[in-house]
Scaffold this motif. Structure first.
Motif, mmCIF file in Angstrom:
data_model
loop_
_atom_site.group_PDB
_atom_site.id
_atom_site.type_symbol
_atom_site.label_atom_id
_atom_site.label_comp_id
_atom_site.label_asym_id
_atom_site.label_seq_id
_atom_site.Cartn_x
_atom_site.Cartn_y
_atom_site.Cartn_z
ATOM 1 N N GLU A 36 -10.155 43.766 -18.947
ATOM 2 C CA GLU A 36 -10.696 42.428 -19.094
ATOM 3 C C GLU A 36 -9.619 41.445 -18.703
ATOM 4 O O GLU A 36 -8.435 41.661 -18.978
ATOM 5 N N LYS A 90 -19.025 34.838 -22.392
ATOM 6 C CA LYS A 90 -17.748 34.970 -21.700
ATOM 7 C C LYS A 90 -16.934 33.680 -21.683
ATOM 8 O O LYS A 90 -15.774 33.683 -21.331
ATOM 9 N N THR A 107 -13.490 35.061 -20.077
ATOM 10 C CA THR A 107 -13.054 36.453 -20.147
ATOM 11 C C THR A 107 -14.080 37.312 -19.410
ATOM 12 O O THR A 107 -15.273 37.235 -19.700
ATOM 13 N N ASP A 108 -13.600 38.097 -18.461
ATOM 14 C CA ASP A 108 -14.498 38.927 -17.656
ATOM 15 C C ASP A 108 -13.730 40.149 -17.156
ATOM 16 O O ASP A 108 -12.497 40.146 -17.143
#
Length: 163
Positions: A36, A90, A107-108
């Motif tokens: 991530e 996200k 966040t990905d």
């Protein structure tokens, strides 16, 4: 007469099986390259002349830009076919306490997508704040090229950052 096992005697086996499955999944994702990334853009919500007067406004502005319309426009601009609810999971919009700064954090598992989403959302945030409040808002820091890889350690509230 058959020997029947009770429900309680099966519980320890189920717990051990669950722990094994969890460990295999965790290590499999880590060794399989799943990571991530966290990208962060910063928006200053006012111009330099008014920065001290507007120190408490970032929370109000953050609430204003936490908008489904901005999320939808960001996804459309980047041609990402997601529902806005997925971006909700996200995206984090954090006003910096006692300042006129808003952090936009995405966040990905795709580094470039996280950076693009954070930067595009920051651009739309500036547009909206300037149109509604005429605040002189500007993007202070773009996230492009600076997303951090998150490696989760045993305490999920304390991620370890690796660039």
């Amino acid at each position: 007469m058959e020997n029947k096992r009770s429900l309680f005697s099966a519980i320890p086996s189920a717990i051990i099986f669950g722990i094994i499955i969890g460990m295999v999944t965790y290590f499999g994702l880590n060794f399989g390259g799943y990571k991530e990334y966290q990208a962060q853009s910063k928006v200053v919500t006012t111009n330099i002349e008014n920065i001290n007067d507007a120190a408490a406004t970032s929370a109000t502005y953050a609430a204003t830009v936490n908008s489904q319309k901005i999320k939808q426009k960001t996804l459309e601009t980047l041609k990402i076919d997601w529902p806005t609810s997925k971006l909700d999971n996200k995206l984090e919009i954090r006003p910096v306490e006692n300042s006129s700064i808003i952090d936009i954090v995405v966040t990905d598992n795709n580094k470039l997508r996280a950076e693009d989403l954070a930067d595009q959302y920051a651009d739309y945030t500036v547009r909206v704040l300037n149109n509604i409040y005429n605040s002189g808002a500007k993007v202070m820091v773009y996230s492009y090229g600076s997303a951090l890889s998150l490696i989760h350690i045993s305490e999920p509230t304390r991620p370890l950052y690796i660039s």
